[in-house]
Design an enzyme around this catalytic site. Structure first.
Site, PDB file in Angstrom:
ATOM      1  N   ARG A  17       0.803  -1.229   0.000  1.00 25.67           N
ATOM      2  CA  ARG A  17       0.000   0.000   0.000  1.00 25.67           C
ATOM      3  C   ARG A  17       0.837   1.281   0.000  1.00 25.67           C
ATOM      4  NH1 ARG A  17      -3.817  -1.910   4.763  1.00 25.67           N
ATOM      5  NH2 ARG A  17      -2.090  -3.385   4.983  1.00 25.67           N
ATOM      6  N   ASN A 175      -5.482  -6.823  18.701  1.00 27.63           N
ATOM      7  CA  ASN A 175      -4.109  -7.293  18.862  1.00 27.63           C
ATOM      8  C   ASN A 175      -3.146  -6.249  18.307  1.00 27.63           C
ATOM      9  OD1 ASN A 175      -1.721  -8.800  18.876  1.00 27.63           O
ATOM     10  ND2 ASN A 175      -2.224  -9.794  16.928  1.00 27.63           N
ATOM     11  N   LYS A 355      33.072  25.764   1.553  1.00 27.09           N
ATOM     12  CA  LYS A 355      33.193  24.314   1.366  1.00 27.09           C
ATOM     13  C   LYS A 355      34.626  23.939   1.689  1.00 27.09           C
ATOM     14  CE  LYS A 355      34.927  22.165  -1.701  1.00 27.09           C
ATOM     15  NZ  LYS A 355      35.545  21.629  -2.920  1.00 27.09           N
ATOM     16  N   ALA A 384      33.585  41.899   0.210  1.00 30.22           N
ATOM     17  CA  ALA A 384      32.416  41.474  -0.569  1.00 30.22           C
ATOM     18  C   ALA A 384      32.833  41.022  -1.965  1.00 30.22           C
ATOM     19  CB  ALA A 384      31.433  42.623  -0.666  1.00 30.22           C
ATOM     20  N   ASN A 390      38.977  27.698  -7.050  1.00 33.97           N
ATOM     21  CA  ASN A 390      39.633  26.482  -6.564  1.00 33.97           C
ATOM     22  C   ASN A 390      39.710  25.388  -7.611  1.00 33.97           C
ATOM     23  OD1 ASN A 390      36.827  26.265  -6.479  1.00 33.97           O
ATOM     24  ND2 ASN A 390      36.852  24.799  -4.793  1.00 33.97           N
TER      25      ASN A 390
HETATM   26  C1  UD1 Z   1      -1.196  -8.299  12.141  1.00 28.08           C
HETATM   27  C2  UD1 Z   1      -1.885  -9.303  13.088  1.00 28.08           C
HETATM   28  C3  UD1 Z   1      -3.157  -8.699  13.642  1.00 28.08           C
HETATM   29  C4  UD1 Z   1      -2.853  -7.389  14.341  1.00 28.08           C
HETATM   30  C5  UD1 Z   1      -2.098  -6.426  13.410  1.00 28.08           C
HETATM   31  C6  UD1 Z   1      -1.588  -5.252  14.200  1.00 28.08           C
HETATM   32  C7  UD1 Z   1      -1.302 -11.509  12.199  1.00 28.08           C
HETATM   33  C8  UD1 Z   1      -1.816 -12.694  11.490  1.00 28.08           C
HETATM   34  N1  UD1 Z   1      -2.163 -10.510  12.377  1.00 28.08           N
HETATM   35  O1  UD1 Z   1      -2.055  -8.110  11.024  1.00 28.08           O
HETATM   36  O2  UD1 Z   1      -3.780  -9.585  14.548  1.00 28.08           O
HETATM   37  O3  UD1 Z   1      -4.055  -6.783  14.784  1.00 28.08           O
HETATM   38  O4  UD1 Z   1      -0.946  -7.081  12.839  1.00 28.08           O
HETATM   39  O5  UD1 Z   1      -0.980  -4.306  13.372  1.00 28.08           O
HETATM   40  O6  UD1 Z   1      -0.193 -11.497  12.624  1.00 28.08           O
HETATM   41  N2  UD1 Z   1       5.554  -9.697   7.747  1.00 28.08           N
HETATM   42  C9  UD1 Z   1       6.642 -10.459   7.404  1.00 28.08           C
HETATM   43  N3  UD1 Z   1       6.456 -11.590   6.675  1.00 28.08           N
HETATM   44  C10 UD1 Z   1       5.221 -12.019   6.302  1.00 28.08           C
HETATM   45  C11 UD1 Z   1       4.111 -11.232   6.649  1.00 28.08           C
HETATM   46  C12 UD1 Z   1       4.302 -10.076   7.383  1.00 28.08           C
HETATM   47  O7  UD1 Z   1       7.780 -10.110   7.745  1.00 28.08           O
HETATM   48  O8  UD1 Z   1       5.145 -13.078   5.654  1.00 28.08           O
HETATM   49  C13 UD1 Z   1       5.766  -8.479   8.546  1.00 28.08           C
HETATM   50  C14 UD1 Z   1       5.364  -7.230   7.812  1.00 28.08           C
HETATM   51  O9  UD1 Z   1       6.476  -6.659   7.129  1.00 28.08           O
HETATM   52  C15 UD1 Z   1       4.879  -6.316   8.954  1.00 28.08           C
HETATM   53  C16 UD1 Z   1       4.380  -7.299  10.016  1.00 28.08           C
HETATM   54  O10 UD1 Z   1       4.943  -8.552   9.694  1.00 28.08           O
HETATM   55  O11 UD1 Z   1       5.935  -5.561   9.497  1.00 28.08           O
HETATM   56  C17 UD1 Z   1       2.856  -7.399  10.114  1.00 28.08           C
HETATM   57  O12 UD1 Z   1       2.295  -7.903   8.900  1.00 28.08           O
HETATM   58  P1  UD1 Z   1       0.930  -7.375   8.312  1.00 28.08           P
HETATM   59  O13 UD1 Z   1       0.669  -8.074   7.025  1.00 28.08           O
HETATM   60  O14 UD1 Z   1       0.904  -5.881   8.296  1.00 28.08           O
HETATM   61  O15 UD1 Z   1      -0.146  -7.921   9.386  1.00 28.08           O
HETATM   62  P2  UD1 Z   1      -1.586  -7.345   9.643  1.00 28.08           P
HETATM   63  O16 UD1 Z   1      -2.519  -7.838   8.593  1.00 28.08           O
HETATM   64  O17 UD1 Z   1      -1.520  -5.904   9.881  1.00 28.08           O
HETATM   65 MG    MG Z   2      -0.075  -4.333   9.391  1.00 28.50          MG
END
Ligand code: UD1
Ligand code: MG
Length: 462
Positions: A17, A175, A355, A384, A390
């Site tokens: 996004r 969460n 610089k 002035a 340089n």
């Molecule tokens: C997640 C939680 C949700 C919570 C929310 C809070 C899960 C399943 N859900 O949802 O309960 O309310 O965060 O913000 O965990 N990432 C990876 N690898 C992956 C997927 C994600 O590294 O395969 C990282 C992303 O870069 C990000 C973070 O994990 O930094 C969270 O992932 P995101 O897809 O944003 O989870 P949410 O759908 O927001």
């Molecule tokens: Mg998220």
């Protein structure tokens, strides 16, 4: 002794996004990449080892994190395919094979997380003798978040928004994505998670239900502002605004005057001494150090620069990697480029550019000058319109001005060239040869006055 603490920070996602070529966690917020903030929190808590999980643009993300924390003990884990948050944490298992204790799990896109929240999480985990503890947040609009489901007040599981029944959707306790988990449980439980949900992903949140079967899950309620994530650029700007306000308030409480706190843009890693006054629209970028009793006028922009006590910077001056001594007066509209080093009481006025210039105590260049690759002694007056020439088209050369030198207006100093201590250069001179100490150099054509010349010329034209 409290049990050992490791941390896993998830930084593998693309951040679709953001609509960007660059991974979301690399986008800067107040001078640091987004993911640096949760990583910093984990370090403050004493987490070691610290495992950032990288995936999308792994090499770039790793490089940026190492640059932010050069002395931290970091172990990078690679999540090859982004198959969900549980899969991301599981990819850190190899790096934590020899670790036994508690694992703090953070998401890399939560920049406003407070240290106090994590400390409360550790305390709740200990007092509840929990296997897993988590942070929750109550939101007016919980759309998109995982809901915290309780029975008789006790957490039983988390259900992701897309998997919720209509009754579960009405739950506003969400969460926050911040967990503390016993390693003895974590790796065993992760291996059992299956992608049986609306998104076909491995959900880390399934851990909560598994832990709840073993005993109570401890929760800490945090403010929605502190746990808010960043998904797009609108949210990024909103988080940046809050962070800016926190930083500015911190400086004000430490004795710095901000004439317009709403417009002062001070990045995360900036230090400012007490009784310093900062005008509207001033920007202080990461790495800048400002002393006490300094005045920074409206619209000035300082990057990675040092300003000593008692200096005045007049409006709209721009410093980049410059070192400025005590009680200097700079600007308005001065430009100090990298390698500028000013001793005490130097005055640089409007439209002066420097610089790689070392300028000694009390020297002045008050109007319209370019001083590049220059070594300038103390008590020098640069008139002035003076320019150090340089660059010969191929190489850069140095201009040296001794102590007490006087350079007349509109002088060109063709480097390499030097002017000895106490020497004078007449206005309009092009200096191409070294000037010995104490002498006068003048190179312009002697002036001739032709009396009555104008009238004669006009008469000729008829
Ligand atoms: C997640 C939680 C949700 C919570 C929310 C809070 C899960 C399943 N859900 O949802 O309960 O309310 O965060 O913000 O965990 N990432 C990876 N690898 C992956 C997927 C994600 O590294 O395969 C990282 C992303 O870069 C990000 C973070 O994990 O930094 C969270 O992932 P995101 O897809 O944003 O989870 P949410 O759908 O927001
Ligand atoms: Mg998220």
């Amino acid at each position: 002794m409290s049990p050992s603490l490791a941390a896993v920070v998830l930084c593998a996602g693309k951040g679709t996004r953001m609509k960007s070529e660059k991974a979301k966690v690399l986008h800067p917020i107040l001078g640091r990449p987004l993911c640096a903030y949760p990583l910093k929190r984990a370090l403050e808590l004493g987490a070691s080892p610290l495992v950032p999980v990288v995936g999308h643009q792994a090499a770039e993300v790793e490089k940026a994190i190492r640059a932010q924390f050069p002395s931290a003990s970091l172990r990078f884990a690679l999540q090859k395919e982004q198959r969900g948050t549980a899969d991301a944490v599981r990819s850190a298992e190899g790096e934590l094979k020899d670790f036994s204790g508690r694992v703090l799990i953070l998401y890399g896109d939560v920049p406003l997380l407070r240290r106090e929240t994590l400390e409360a999480l550790v305390a709740a985990h200990e007092s509840g003798k929990a296997t897993l503890s988590m942070v929750s947040t109550t939101l007016d609009d919980p759309t998109g978040y995982g809901r915290v489901i309780r029975e008789g007040g006790k957490v039983t599981r988390i259900v992701e928004h897309k998997d919720c029944t209509p009754e579960q959707r009405a739950v506003r306790e969400c969460n926050a994505g911040i967990y503390l988990v016993e390693s003895s449980f974590l790796w065993r439980a992760l291996a059992e998670i299956r992608p049986q949900n609306a998104q076909g992903e491995f959900y880390l949140t399934d851990l909560v239900e598994m832990a709840a079967r073993l005993g109570p899950v401890a929760t800490v309620e945090a403010d929605a502002t502190d746990t808010a994530g960043v998904n797009d650029r609108v949210e990024m700007a909103a988080r940046a605004r809050v962070m800016q306000q926190r930083i500015n308030e911190g400086h004000m409480r430490a004795g710095v005057t901000l004439l317009d706190p709403a417009s002062a843009f001070i990045e995360d890693d900036v230090s400012i001494g007490a009784d310093t006054e900062i005008g509207p629209q001033v920007s202080l970028a990461a790495g800048t150090v400002v002393g006490r009793n300094v005045t920074i006028g409206q619209g000035s922009v300082l990057t990675a620069s040092t300003v000593a006590d008692g200096t005045t910077i007049k409006p709209y001056s721009v410093f980049e990697e410059a070192k400025v001594g005590e009680r200097c007066i700079i600007g308005p509209f001065a430009r100090l480029r990298p390698g500028t080093e000013l001793a005490e009481e130097v005055h640089l006025g409007n439209f002066v550019e420097t610089k790689k210039a070392r300028i000694g105590k009390g020297s002045k260049a008050n109007h319209l000058a370019y001083l590049g690759d220059a070594k300038i002694g103390s008590g020098v007056n640069v008139g002035a319109g003076t320019i150090t020439c340089n660059y010969d088209g191929v190489n850069k050369h140095v201009t040296e001005l001794g102590d007490g030198v006087f350079i007349g207006s509109d002088t060109q100093l063709v480097a390499p060239v030097s002017v000895g201590d106490g020497a004078y250069v007449g206005a309009g001179t092009t200096v191409t040869k070294n000037v010995p100490p104490g002498s006068l150099a003048v190179s312009r054509v002697p002036q001739v006055n032709k009396e009555g010349w104008v009238a004669r010329k006009k008469a000729q034209r008829g």
